[in-house]
Every structure is written in C-alpha cells, then in structure tokens.
Design a protein around this motif. Structure first.
Motif, PDB file in Angstrom:
ATOM      1  N   GLU A 188      -6.015   3.061 -10.673  1.00  0.00           N
ATOM      2  CA  GLU A 188      -4.927   3.947 -10.225  1.00  0.00           C
ATOM      3  C   GLU A 188      -4.262   3.366  -8.987  1.00  0.00           C
ATOM      4  OE1 GLU A 188      -8.270   5.714 -10.200  1.00  0.00           O
ATOM      5  OE2 GLU A 188      -7.965   5.562 -12.371  1.00  0.00           O
ATOM      6  N   LYS A 189      -5.035   2.531  -8.267  1.00  0.00           N
ATOM      7  CA  LYS A 189      -4.469   1.866  -7.077  1.00  0.00           C
ATOM      8  C   LYS A 189      -5.140   0.515  -6.948  1.00  0.00           C
ATOM      9  CE  LYS A 189      -7.558   5.014  -4.714  1.00  0.00           C
ATOM     10  NZ  LYS A 189      -7.590   6.350  -4.131  1.00  0.00           N
ATOM     11  N   TRP A 210       0.150   1.681  -5.417  1.00  0.00           N
ATOM     12  CA  TRP A 210      -0.267   2.541  -6.519  1.00  0.00           C
ATOM     13  C   TRP A 210      -0.144   1.742  -7.824  1.00  0.00           C
ATOM     14  CZ3 TRP A 210      -2.824   6.809  -5.565  1.00  0.00           C
ATOM     15  CH2 TRP A 210      -2.571   7.535  -4.402  1.00  0.00           C
ATOM     16  N   ARG A 243       7.320   3.953  -0.520  1.00  0.00           N
ATOM     17  CA  ARG A 243       6.679   3.991  -1.851  1.00  0.00           C
ATOM     18  C   ARG A 243       7.616   4.633  -2.859  1.00  0.00           C
ATOM     19  NH1 ARG A 243       3.251   6.850   1.572  1.00  0.00           N
ATOM     20  NH2 ARG A 243       1.967   5.406   2.784  1.00  0.00           N
ATOM     21  N   LEU A 246       5.472   2.397  -9.400  1.00  0.00           N
ATOM     22  CA  LEU A 246       4.206   1.715  -9.659  1.00  0.00           C
ATOM     23  C   LEU A 246       4.323   0.959 -10.971  1.00  0.00           C
ATOM     24  CD1 LEU A 246       1.462   4.218 -10.902  1.00  0.00           C
ATOM     25  CD2 LEU A 246       3.895   4.439 -11.359  1.00  0.00           C
ATOM     26  N   GLN A 248       2.417   0.128 -14.478  1.00  0.00           N
ATOM     27  CA  GLN A 248       1.321   0.648 -15.297  1.00  0.00           C
ATOM     28  C   GLN A 248       1.410   0.079 -16.702  1.00  0.00           C
ATOM     29  OE1 GLN A 248       2.143   4.803 -14.832  1.00  0.00           O
ATOM     30  NE2 GLN A 248       3.735   4.818 -16.400  1.00  0.00           N
ATOM     31  N   LEU A 259       7.039   6.901  -8.990  1.00  0.00           N
ATOM     32  CA  LEU A 259       5.826   7.568  -8.516  1.00  0.00           C
ATOM     33  C   LEU A 259       5.995   9.077  -8.558  1.00  0.00           C
ATOM     34  CD1 LEU A 259       4.957   5.480  -5.332  1.00  0.00           C
ATOM     35  CD2 LEU A 259       3.638   5.581  -7.458  1.00  0.00           C
ATOM     36  N   GLN A 263       2.475  11.023  -4.524  1.00  0.00           N
ATOM     37  CA  GLN A 263       2.084   9.632  -4.275  1.00  0.00           C
ATOM     38  C   GLN A 263       3.051   8.967  -3.287  1.00  0.00           C
ATOM     39  OE1 GLN A 263       2.073   8.607  -8.480  1.00  0.00           O
ATOM     40  NE2 GLN A 263      -0.044   7.877  -8.270  1.00  0.00           N
ATOM     41  N   PRO A 268      -1.964   4.761  -0.711  1.00  0.00           N
ATOM     42  CA  PRO A 268      -2.866   4.618  -1.866  1.00  0.00           C
ATOM     43  C   PRO A 268      -4.344   4.723  -1.465  1.00  0.00           C
ATOM     44  CG  PRO A 268      -1.230   2.865  -1.854  1.00  0.00           C
ATOM     45  CD  PRO A 268      -1.076   3.598  -0.572  1.00  0.00           C
TER      46      PRO A 268
END
Lengths: 708, 148
Positions: A188-189, A210, A243, A246, A248, A259, A263, A268
């Motif tokens: 997740e981070k 993240w 931030r 992210l 993924q 995010l 978040q 993170p």
C-alpha cells in the motif's frame, strides 16, 4: 546445465552467473530477510537464447554498421529500437520455452510477478545500473512472462545502457545478463532508504510514496522525505510531498490513479514505520558491510525488502554521475504531456511574440549607437530562447520515441519503424508553407498570363506580389532569390513537385486503434496523440526559433551595410570577422595522398531514414546562399536540414544528411514527401561534390558515389 | 576512415597468404587461388604459376585481371568485422632484368614455394595494380586509385 535457479541455488553461484541483484537477494533470503520469493534466469539462459535463435549475430550486425563510439545518441536509439524489436519478435526456442513454463508455473502458480534485470556487473560498489535496464511490474500469465523476459533482455541494449557501458569502458559486444522473476509484493506504500545519505554524513534518508514505488524510482511521483540521525534514529527532518496520485497494478500493467482524500493529507509512513524502515536499512548495512540503497514496500503489517545494493561511489561523487543524464533519456507519458502543453501554450507563442516584437523596430531607423545596442539586445534574446530550445524543445522528441516503443511493445510489428507512418501528415507548419510555395510555382507554370509577367522580369503586382512577399517573410529569403527559383521550377520541363497526396490519416489511425482490445484503446490513442504532437512540434519549433534568428541577422546585416560605407568602431567590434570561405581545410571525397595515388569514397553505410532509391546529381548545401543554385530533381546533401532549407525539399529527389537517425528533422521532412533519405553519413558535405552522380538507397541506408 | 584505408589494405596484404585471381577466357570468367606477395609501395602483386595452367594462357590473351582477398573467419561476426579488398590491374611476366629481385621478394614471403618457383616450367608474374577497392563493415566501400 541448469539455467533456472531458485534463490537458494543461486546462493552457490557467483554474480558472473546470476548477476549482482540475484546474488544479493539470495544471500538476504538465506539470512532470513523478508524478501519475496524469486527465481533466477542465469546469464547462461540469455546466452542460450541469443545463440539458439541467431540473435547474437544479428545484434552484432546491428551494432556493427558503425563504430558505436562514433554514433550519435539518435543513431544509438534507432539501433536499440531495432534490437529491442528483434527480441520481441523472436520466439523462444521450443525446448527452452517448455522448460521455462514448467518451472515458473510450478513455482509461482498464477501469482502476479515482477521481472528485473540482474546484470553481472550491475550494482557493484563502483557502478550502478539502477534504472538503466528495464523492470516490468505486475506481469500476469506465462505468455506475458515470456514477453517480459525478452523485454528485460532487450534492455541490455537500450540506448542509455549502451551509452553507460561505453562510458565505463565495458565491452559492449560481449554483454549478457541474468533475470530475476519475483512475486509482486503489492504494497500500500513503498519507498527507498539510504542507510547513509550520499551527501550528509551521519544521516540516514528515507523516501516514501503511496502505492508501488515504481513512480518514485522513475521520478514521476514526488515522495515524502525523511532524514534521521544514524546513531539513535532521531528524526531530523520530514519534508512532506504534494501528494496527488499513486501507482497501482491494474489489469496486466501498472497505472497512476488519484489518491483518496485522506491519503493526500497523510504521510505514507508514521513515525514508528519510519523507524522500522531505518532499522532495516542499518541491519542491511551491517550485513553487507557497506552503506546500502534499499527498496522496500509495506503490505498490511508486513515490511518487504525488495532489493538492496551498495550506495555507489558515483552517488557519493554527486555531480559526476552521468547516469542521471542517461536516465533522463527516458521520459514518462505524464512528463511529456506537461512539456507539450508548455510548448504549445507558452514556448512557441513566446518565440513568435519575441520575433514579432523585434520586427517592430526597423534597424534602418536606428542611429549607430542605438543599432549597436539593439544587436546586443537581440543576441541576448536569441541566446535565452536557444537555451529554452535546448532544454525543453529538444526533449519533446521523446514523445515520438515513447509512442514508438509503445507501438512495438504492444503490436510487435516486423518493421520496427512501422509506427512512423502514423505520424506522417501531422500538419507541420513547414509542410503547409511548402504547399503554398508549390501552388505558386504551379500557377506560374500553367497560367500563361502570369507567366508572361513573371518571365519578362516585369514588376509584379497584385496577388502574385503579395504571395511572393508572404513567402519571403516566412522563409527569410529575399524576393529576387525566391523569384529566381520559381522561374527555374516553372521552366523545368515536366516539373512536378514531390508532395504526396495527403494520406488518409484518419483511416490509418482507425486501423491502429482496431488492433487493440476495447479497454486499451484510450491508452493507445493517448500515445498516438502524444507521438503526433511531438513529431509536429519538433518541426514547428525550428520555424519559430528561426524567426528570432532572422531578426538578429537583420540587425547585423544593417550594421554590415553601414560598415561597408564607413567604418564605425562601435559596430565593427560587434561583428566577427567573416567566416572563412567554404572549402578551407575541408577534406573532400577525392583525397590526394601523393601526385599519383588517390583515395575515393565509393559507397558508405549510413542509416536508412526514408525508403526509396534514386540516382541523381548531388547539390551540396552549406549555407543559405547555396540554395539558389538548387535544381529540381537534385539530391540534397547537407549537414543538417535547417528551416530555411525545408522549402526546397519538395524539389529534391533524395536527401543525404550528416546527422544520423530516423527521427531527425531531415528524415521527418523527407518522409513527408516520400523521398529516399539516408542519414548519418559522416562528412557528407565534404565527401560529396556538387554535380557528382550519387545513388541514395533509402532502404539499406547506403550512398554510392559514381565517379567512373 | 580515409586515413585507415591504406593501412587496412597493407594489413590485409601482409596477413593473407593467398588471393583469388580472376582471369578471362574469351569473355568467360575463370578464378583460381594463388599465393602472392605485395611490393612495399602496393603497386605490384607477385605470383608464380606453371606455364601450362589455364590462368597463364588466359593472361596471355587478356592481361586485365581482378583479385580478391579477405580476412573472414567463417563465422557470424564476419558481417561486422571482416574486410575484403578487390584489386584491379594488368598482369604480365616480370622482365628478366628484374627477375632476381622480384623472385627474392616473393620467396621471402613464401619460402615453402622455393622449389616450385624454381621450376623451369613456372613463370613469375606481376600484377600492376590500378585500383584497390576495400569493403569494410559489410557495406562501406573505399577506393585507392593509382594513376597510370
């Protein structure tokens, strides 16, 4: 010999067999560090693949056309694109494939995987290859895995890896690599840690984002940054990031996503997690006996160690590390999209506005001292824009490259440059300008009334005069020069401009998109759009910058005119002595060694940059004044096609250019007109003489000079 | 590249013992393998042949010849690394006055051929070179041309 090993088996091998990365992970696994399960394809597996498929020799040929040390980066990029495509289109030998499938399916089942390079000299304390070779994250299914391994193998021959190996004086031709296949720890981070900061002694550094840490490693996602005291892990500093998104795993790839709100407002890592990462980094430093650069990810309550390598001497040396530059040769989609916006909305309009501003001050109206000042001012403005051109316009070329790589990676065409067809007719300004120019020539040729006026050297009036003035303004050439050329074009029997019918770009685009599954089309369209914009902008920016250059030249020309009438010291000092006349100190294609022995160039290998073959008289263009002697149907030979030259391209039958590469300006413009083009002929303008018959073989990248 | 042309040719001539000689019989090409030696100024290539050979009679009819020598190793890297030189020239018997000196030059290079060369049925021939054409890196072609 076994060529797929578990990390336990890899522990008994040297890094010459399994590469630095696999060897380190084998040691860490044995010592009980939390490392994801992995298999290693040895250096011998690479050797077996390139030997059994004949790729080894094809790579040698690809890099043998020219000494790699003499290739410009653009040529290396072309060569590495071809090599990459060889890997992508060469099937695994059936025996190897069967074995590979058995082993990986038994070991990993259907888990998502990461494929990384593990080169023998990689990650030693002296040299870091981090980021130079490819890593592919979130690979699902054995077929995708077979592809991914070939891509990682091919990255041994990427432009940046080739340049870096050359710099380190490593043997380019004898290179090989091992490959690591790891289970994807989908944290997740994630982040990196330096057990010892390269720049601040006594400090430990942690960076975290993240999602997956690929975005951090590539520099696309800004990380939160912590510094801790090494001895007691006291927090010295935390610099939060802006931030926003992210990375993924989505489907069979990795993509950016926004995010969640919480978040964005939360680092993170919490303080305790920061300490845990720090402890891991120090523990690793103890284990290896030198400062470590660590990649990790946090999955639930579990901290995974992804890799650990020495903080290199180069990182310590700071600015001496050229790797940063090599890494910048790869730019992300997002980076380029931002650059495109800046070019379209700020830089090109900025250049145009600067040129327009300058043209409001006619140099003739200034006193000598005002003129001197104006020259200095214009040169300053030009220098500033040239800097912008270097730092921002040139890198936009990566958009074409990114599209090309995407095209080849996803569609595996037999011809690695097939993607270029989709870029043609991108609406370049130079081509639009040329169209007006050719229309004018055809009008003169076909309309007898205009013709009479034109040939009689009568003073032109009306629309004809306007169009001529417009062209003079656009090209920066004098009206009588243009008129002379139009005259010649109109009087050449059977003259027909080379301009091709605009192809149906929409049709090609539709065909391209239809080759992707529905869910991937949006992404495919995005890459194409970026490629087209990059292709067009790389041409347009030359025209805009040229307008500023001409304003400088206009002021200097005025100064020169006045100096011819009377010497003025303030103007004299500004103007360099005239350049030495063409021909001085140049070597020529016919080179006399002694009175009775002569060296001649017969045939040279360059790069094929526009398909087609033509044999015709050569016209060597060294400066703008050479343009006026250009005859329709000649082969244009030049150092590099500059904006003032593009308008004679439709009159040419072929192009030879010193600068090498498929994607340089000359090659682009040649393909727009369907002309045979060969680039990368060293000393082209010296080797070939005006009037010599040359053959331009744009299929093979050859030029032949016919002398007897 | 141009600076290397002469030294590349020299190296090939020094390292290869044999070359392929092309002669012509009424317009029909004919090739043979010969042992040769080159003069220091690169202008002459010497070889010995029995007078009864086809190549010898071909030469009497048509003295224009071509030779080929190369340094290929018969492996894939040849396409990148091998060089070949084509020679154009005119062949003829070495005049008596120069026999001794030229024969020495030839035998220095090919001591094993002493007996063969000494045979009364053999002739010492020289090719006066007009042009060398060197091919390197698969497709680069450079020429070294001698004025006649």
């Amino acid at each position: 010999m076994k060529w797929i090993l578990s990390l336990t088996e890899a522990k008994t091998c040297g890094s010459q067999e399994v590469g630095g990365k696999a060897r380190a992970l084998a040691d860490l696994t044995a010592a009980g560090f939390p490392v994801p399960r992995a298999l290693c394809l040895t250096v011998a597996a690479y050797g077996r693949f390139v030997r059994q498929t004949g790729l080894r020799q094809r790579i040698a040929m690809e890099l043998g056309r020219k000494d790699p040390g003499e290739m410009r980066w653009e040529e290396l990029w072309d060569a590495s694109l071809r090599i990459r495509n060889l890997f992508l289109t060469t099937p695994w030998p059936p025996g190897m494939e069967r074995r590979f499938r058995q082993e990986v399916e038994a070991y990993f089942g259907a888990k998502a995987l990461v494929v990384r390079s593990s080169a023998p000299c990689e990650d030693s304390a002296a040299a870091s290859f981090a980021g130079l070779h490819e890593s592919i994250v979130n690979v699902r299914g054995t077929s995708a895995l077979l592809d991914a391994v070939r891509k990682v193998w091919a990255s041994l021959w990427s432009d940046r890896a080739l340049l870096y190996r050359q710099e380190l004086k490593l043997n380019v031709h004898g290179s090989a690599m091992a490959v690591l296949i790891q289970e994807l720890a989908c944290g997740e981070k994630s982040g990196v840690a330096f057990s010892q900061s390269p720049s601040k002694p006594g400090t430990l550094v942690i960076e975290s984002v993240w999602g997956l840490n690929q975005g951090l490693v590539d520099g696309d996602i800004e990380p939160d940054h912590w510094e801790l005291q090494r001895d007691d892990l006291t927090a010295l500093r935390h610099r939060p990031a802006q931030r926003e998104k992210l990375l993924q795993p989505i489907g069979g790839q990795v993509a950016a996503a926004p995010l969640d709100k919480w978040q964005m407002g939360t680092a993170p890592l919490n303080a305790q997690e920061v300490r845990q990462v720090a402890k891991l980094a120090l523990h690793l430093e103890d284990f290896f006996g030198n400062p470590q650069d660590v990649e990790w990810t946090w999955q639930g309550k579990h901290l995974w160690l992804l890799q650990s390598r020495p903080v290199t001497a180069r990182q310590n040396a700071g600015n001496d590390d050229q790797r940063g530059w090599y890494l910048s040769l790869h730019r992300s989609m997002e980076n380029l999209q931002n650059l495109r916006r800046r070019l379209e909305q700020e830089i090109l309009p900025g250049m145009e506005a600067a040129a327009a501003g300058l043209s409001c001050i006619p140099p003739e109206s200034l006193t000598d001292s005002q003129l001197a000042e104006e020259i200095i001012r214009r040169r300053g403005i030009l220098a500033d824009w040239e800097e912008v051109y270097r730092t921002e316009c040139i890198p936009m070329a990566h958009g074409v490259r990114l599209f090309g790589e995407f095209y080849n990676d996803t569609l595996h065409p037999a011809d690695p440059f097939e993607f270029v067809h989709l870029l043609e007719n991108a609406g370049m300004r130079a081509v639009q300008r040329n169209r007006r120019w050719l229309e004018l020539a055809m009008a003169i040729k076909t309309d007898s009334e205009i013709q009479t006026d034109f040939f009689k050297d009568a003073k032109l009036t009306g629309p004809l005069q306007e169009r001529l003035e417009e062209l003079a303004e656009e090209t920066g050439l004098e009206k009588n020069v243009l008129r002379g050329m139009l005259n010649r074009m109109a009087q050449t029997a059977g003259f027909k401009p080379a301009a091709r019918e605009p192809q149906n770009a929409k049709h090609l685009q539709k065909e391209y998109l239809a080759r992707f599954p529905q869910e991937d089309r949006e992404r495919a369209a995005e890459y194409l759009e970026l490629g087209r914009a990059s292709y067009r902008l790389r041409d347009d920016d030359n025209l805009s910058l040229d307008r500023i250059r001409r304003q400088v030249a206009a002021a200097e020309g005025e100064a020169r005119r006045r100096l011819a009438l009377a010497a003025t010291s303030e103007l004299q000092a500004l103007l360099n002595p005239e350049k030495t006349k063409a021909g001085d100190g140049r070597q020529s294609g016919t080179h006399w060694l002694s009175s009775t022995m002569e060296i001649r160039v017969r045939q040279l290998q360059g790069q094929p940059a526009g398909p087609g073959v033509v044999t015709a008289k050569a016209r060597v263009i060294r400066e703008a004044s050479d343009l006026t002697s250009f005859q329709p149907g000649e082969v244009l030979v030049c150092d590099a096609i500059d904006p003032a030259m593009t308008f004679i391209v439709p009159l040419a039958s072929g192009i030879v250019e010193r600068r090498g590469g498929m994607l340089i300006h000359g090659a682009i413009i040649a393909r727009e007109y369907g002309l045979p083009c060969v680039t990368g002929i060293a000393n082209a303008t010296d080797i070939i003489q005006n009037g010599e018959r040359v053959t331009v073989d744009g299929y093979l990248g050859l030029i032949v000079i016919h002398r007897d | 590249m141009e600076q290397n042309l002469e030294s590349n040719i020299r190296q090939l001539l020094a390292n290869q013992n044999c070359a392929v000689l092309a002669t012509s019989e009424n317009g029909r090409p004919y090739t043979s393998l010969i042992a040769f030696a080159a003069s220091d100024d690169l202008r002459r290539l010497l070889f010995v042949t029995a007078r009864a050979t086809r190549k010898f009679s071909n030469l009497r009819q048509q003295p224009q010849v071509s030779l080929l020598l190369d340094n290929r190793k018969n492996c894939g890297e040849d396409f990148r690394d091998a060089m070949a030189v084509t020679v154009l020239g005119v062949a003829g018997e070495v005049p008596d006055a120069e026999q001794a000196e030229r024969m020495n030059l030839f035998l220095e290079r090919h001591p094993l051929l002493q007996e063969f060369a000494a045979s009364p049925s053999c002739a010492l021939l020289e090719v006066k070179v007009q042009r060398y054409i060197l091919v390197s890196r698969f497709q680069n072609v450079m020429e070294l041309v001698f004025e006649s």
